[in-house]
Write a protein that holds these residues in place. Structure first.
Motif, mmCIF file in Angstrom:
data_model
loop_
_atom_site.group_PDB
_atom_site.id
_atom_site.type_symbol
_atom_site.label_atom_id
_atom_site.label_comp_id
_atom_site.label_asym_id
_atom_site.label_seq_id
_atom_site.Cartn_x
_atom_site.Cartn_y
_atom_site.Cartn_z
ATOM 1 N N PHE A 176 5.669 -11.796 10.527
ATOM 2 C CA PHE A 176 6.789 -11.280 11.044
ATOM 3 C C PHE A 176 7.718 -10.366 10.344
ATOM 4 O O PHE A 176 8.593 -9.435 10.730
ATOM 5 N N PHE A 177 7.706 -10.573 8.772
ATOM 6 C CA PHE A 177 8.682 -9.903 7.989
ATOM 7 C C PHE A 177 8.026 -8.731 7.437
ATOM 8 O O PHE A 177 8.662 -8.272 6.245
ATOM 9 N N ASP A 178 6.715 -8.181 7.835
ATOM 10 C CA ASP A 178 6.221 -7.045 7.288
ATOM 11 C C ASP A 178 7.095 -5.788 7.492
ATOM 12 O O ASP A 178 7.825 -5.855 8.277
ATOM 13 N N ASP A 179 6.907 -4.786 6.570
ATOM 14 C CA ASP A 179 7.753 -3.643 6.819
ATOM 15 C C ASP A 179 7.212 -2.502 6.179
ATOM 16 O O ASP A 179 6.272 -2.530 5.429
ATOM 17 N N ASN A 180 7.553 -1.124 6.858
ATOM 18 C CA ASN A 180 7.163 0.110 6.522
ATOM 19 C C ASN A 180 8.506 0.888 6.200
ATOM 20 O O ASN A 180 9.222 0.884 6.745
ATOM 21 N N ARG A 181 8.284 1.612 5.098
ATOM 22 C CA ARG A 181 9.259 2.464 4.644
ATOM 23 C C ARG A 181 8.728 3.937 4.302
ATOM 24 O O ARG A 181 7.865 4.035 3.554
ATOM 25 N N PHE A 217 15.467 2.656 -2.587
ATOM 26 C CA PHE A 217 15.586 3.123 -1.139
ATOM 27 C C PHE A 217 17.110 3.198 -0.796
ATOM 28 O O PHE A 217 18.096 2.872 -1.374
ATOM 29 N N LYS A 218 17.582 3.673 0.428
ATOM 30 C CA LYS A 218 18.664 3.995 1.127
ATOM 31 C C LYS A 218 19.409 2.567 1.546
ATOM 32 O O LYS A 218 20.499 2.312 0.692
ATOM 33 N N VAL A 268 0.797 -1.184 0.050
ATOM 34 C CA VAL A 268 0.118 0.040 0.100
ATOM 35 C C VAL A 268 1.075 1.154 -0.107
ATOM 36 O O VAL A 268 1.760 1.304 0.874
ATOM 37 N N ILE A 269 0.642 2.178 -0.835
ATOM 38 C CA ILE A 269 1.694 3.337 -1.039
ATOM 39 C C ILE A 269 0.427 4.548 -1.016
ATOM 40 O O ILE A 269 -0.496 4.674 -1.550
ATOM 41 N N ASP A 270 1.234 5.338 0.202
ATOM 42 C CA ASP A 270 -0.011 6.512 0.380
ATOM 43 C C ASP A 270 1.001 7.493 0.968
ATOM 44 O O ASP A 270 2.114 7.668 0.845
ATOM 45 N N GLN A 271 0.448 8.561 1.593
ATOM 46 C CA GLN A 271 1.187 9.697 1.798
ATOM 47 C C GLN A 271 2.121 9.432 2.787
ATOM 48 O O GLN A 271 3.255 10.239 3.142
ATOM 49 N N SER A 272 2.043 8.429 3.680
ATOM 50 C CA SER A 272 3.057 8.173 4.930
ATOM 51 C C SER A 272 4.073 7.167 4.217
ATOM 52 O O SER A 272 5.105 7.181 5.199
ATOM 53 N N GLY A 273 3.841 6.645 3.358
ATOM 54 C CA GLY A 273 5.209 5.900 2.862
ATOM 55 C C GLY A 273 4.656 4.617 2.426
ATOM 56 O O GLY A 273 3.439 4.473 1.683
ATOM 57 N N PHE A 274 5.324 3.499 2.424
ATOM 58 C CA PHE A 274 5.188 2.129 1.694
ATOM 59 C C PHE A 274 5.117 1.164 2.837
ATOM 60 O O PHE A 274 5.743 1.241 3.844
ATOM 61 N N HIS A 275 3.767 0.425 2.746
ATOM 62 C CA HIS A 275 3.627 -0.465 3.862
ATOM 63 C C HIS A 275 3.462 -1.888 3.296
ATOM 64 O O HIS A 275 2.583 -2.059 2.342
ATOM 65 N N ILE A 276 4.426 -2.759 3.495
ATOM 66 C CA ILE A 276 4.565 -4.000 2.464
ATOM 67 C C ILE A 276 4.361 -5.118 3.654
ATOM 68 O O ILE A 276 4.720 -5.152 4.547
ATOM 69 N N THR A 277 3.346 -5.947 3.040
ATOM 70 C CA THR A 277 3.212 -7.233 3.612
ATOM 71 C C THR A 277 3.683 -8.222 2.954
ATOM 72 O O THR A 277 3.706 -8.462 1.946
ATOM 73 N N THR A 278 4.019 -9.330 3.759
ATOM 74 C CA THR A 278 4.785 -10.442 3.253
ATOM 75 C C THR A 278 3.690 -11.750 3.668
ATOM 76 O O THR A 278 3.100 -11.762 4.161
ATOM 77 N N PRO A 279 4.526 -13.026 3.064
ATOM 78 C CA PRO A 279 3.718 -14.115 3.313
ATOM 79 C C PRO A 279 3.663 -14.569 4.792
ATOM 80 O O PRO A 279 2.577 -14.920 5.326
ATOM 81 N N ILE A 280 4.660 -13.950 5.576
ATOM 82 C CA ILE A 280 4.864 -14.137 6.995
ATOM 83 C C ILE A 280 4.593 -12.924 7.744
ATOM 84 O O ILE A 280 5.449 -12.120 7.163
#
Length: 490
Positions: free
Chosen positions: A422-427, A455-456, A408-420
């Motif tokens: 535990f490994f979800d990420d927010n950038r 990304f950096k 999901v890409i919105d004004q706050s950044g990138f919200h990435i969901t993975t199969p597990i």
């Protein structure tokens, strides 16, 4: 002991046997003899005082007769002092238990407090805090173990005369067993043998192609197989045979047994009447066409069913599964098998199932081995739609972890969901170093471009392999530059 001679003054004081006219010098007093130590007796009772073997004191000598001219001073002979009595040694009192291990209290020297001077104030004695009482240690109370009740004893049918013995199928998946009808009841040689007395039987009837025997405990349902395949049409005649045997006798020439035998013999003829080559053709075409159709539809259908709502002004990038994924293929063709079985059963009724059972028994005319295997596979599809439903459910469940992958890409950044999870990420947008536009096929990106975010400290993110929802790639680039500028401004 020999008798002792009495002692005289001369014996006690040598040289003093004659009177010299002057008083004798004063003799020193006799020192008492040291007490003799006697070991304590074995018992703790006080011992009697020892007897003294010293000679008795001599009697005092008679006074000299008085003389007329000169009277000497009277003299009294010294008498030896009596021997002291030997002290009685009593046993010491018993020590308290563990007396050697108990510390001996030693009085500590107490120093006198210093005398306060005028300048120094007398120090107030500090109040000693009362020692806290030690908490009693928790005593672990052992919980009583639950005693499992002993298993109920299994009923064992006593031996009796055998009326009929034959094969049956029991349970699902079907287990091929053997039933023995006897005068007192019936037996089934299952893994856990089943013995039922006729006195415990309440009802015997046929239901859904099985003979159901209701007892005081759990009911027993079984069917009769023909050449390894259960035949539901024989459940009615078999139920009447079992009901007749429950009376303790069975007439093998009676109507119920003859009805069962005639129904068994007519199965092959009924199959040849229904053995039409059109039946496997229809089943095969419906199965293949439905499987291919579901293969194309199922990935998008699952993605739409599991996708969350999209907020206004945001973008959703998901990754639907490919049609050649094994999980999609298994679920799609399982759905096709269910559809084919349903269509043939509705169109042909009981004739379709009669054809399928006869084909699995090998009653069809011999042909090439690939064709025979294909016909048996189609017959299994018609007879077992429940197995196809189980395969469909398993395939859908296995695809759920992959369907969770989205961004999901919105004004706050990138919200990435993975199969597990535990490994979800927010950038955040502050970690984006570059936004690039690349060429893309128009089949998935109608504008012909895709967006790549760099990304950096983490890997890039691209819309090339996914499907962008909520706007086009050009709109995503415009919104990304705007959001990036807002987060980079001081």
């Amino acid at each position: 002991m020999p008798a002792h001679k009495p002692l005289t003054v001369g014996d006690l004081f040598p040289g003093m046997g004659k009177f010299s006219g002057s008083p004798p010098p004063e003799a020193p007093p006799a020192q008492p003899a040291p007490p003799a130590f006697t070991p304590p007796p074995q018992s703790f009772a006080p011992s009697p005082p020892p007897q003294s073997f010293a000679p008795a004191a001599p009697p005092a000598p008679a006074a000299a007769p008085p003389q007329s001219q000169y009277a000497p001073p009277s003299y009294t002979a010294p008498v030896a002092p009596p021997e002291p009595e030997t002290p009685v040694r009593e046993a010491p009192p018993p020590l308290p238990p563990l007396a050697a291990a108990m510390p001996t209290p030693v009085a500590k020297a107490v120093e006198a407090p210093p005398i306060p001077t005028k300048k120094e104030k007398a120090a107030k004695p500090k109040k000693e805090k009362a020692a806290k009482a030690a908490k009693p240690a928790k005593v672990a109370v052992a919980k009583p173990e639950k005693v499992k009740p002993p298993p109920k004893p299994r009923f064992i049918l006593p031996p009796s005369g055998v009326l009929l013995r034959g094969p049956i199928v029991l349970g699902y998946p079907e287990q091929k067993l053997q039933i023995t009808l006897e005068q007192l009841g019936f037996r089934i040689n299952a893994k856990e043998p089943i013995d039922v007395a006729w006195t415990d039987v309440r009802d015997i009837k046929s239901r859904r192609g099985r003979v159901v025997v209701r007892t005081k405990g759990r009911p027993v349902a079984f069917g009769i197989p023909v050449e390894g395949v259960a035949e539901p049409t024989l459940a009615g005649p078999l139920a009447r045979v079992v009901k007749e045997a429950s009376g303790g006798s069975l007439d093998l020439a009676g109507s119920s047994f003859l009805e069962l035998q005639n129904a068994t013999d007519s199965l092959r003829d009924h199959f040849h009447d229904e053995d039409d080559p059109l039946v496997p053709t229809v089943v095969g075409l419906v199965f293949v066409l439905a499987g291919l159709t579901f293969t194309a539809i199922l990935p998008d259908a699952l993605a739409i069913a599991t996708r969350g709502g999209i907020a206004p002004g945001s973008f959703l990038l998901d990754y639907p599964l490919a049609g050649f994924d094994p999980r999609i293929l298994a679920a799609a063709f399982a759905a096709g098998a269910m559809l084919a079985a349903g269509i043939v059963r509705v169109a042909m009724g009981k004739s379709a199932t009669a054809w399928a059972r006869g084909t699995l028994r090998g009653w069809h005319e011999a042909g090439r081995r690939p064709i025979v295997l294909a016909r048996r596979g189609l017959a299994a599809i018609v007879l077992n739609p429940a197995i196809a439903a189980a395969v469909l459910l398993a395939g859908v469940v296995l695809t759920l972890p992959s369907l969770r992958v989205q961004t999901v890409i919105d004004q706050s950044g990138f919200h990435i969901t993975t199969p597990i999870p535990f490994f979800d990420d927010n950038r955040p947008w502050s970690s984006v170093t570059d936004v690039t536009v690349i060429d893309a096929p128009t089949t998935q990106h109608f504008e012909g471009v895709a967006v790549v975010f760099t990304f950096k400290d983490k890997g890039p993110l691209s819309t090339l392999d996914g499907r962008l929802r909520g706007g086009s790639d050009r709109q995503l680039v415009t919104s990304a530059e705007k959001w990036r500028a807002e987060h980079s401004a001081p």
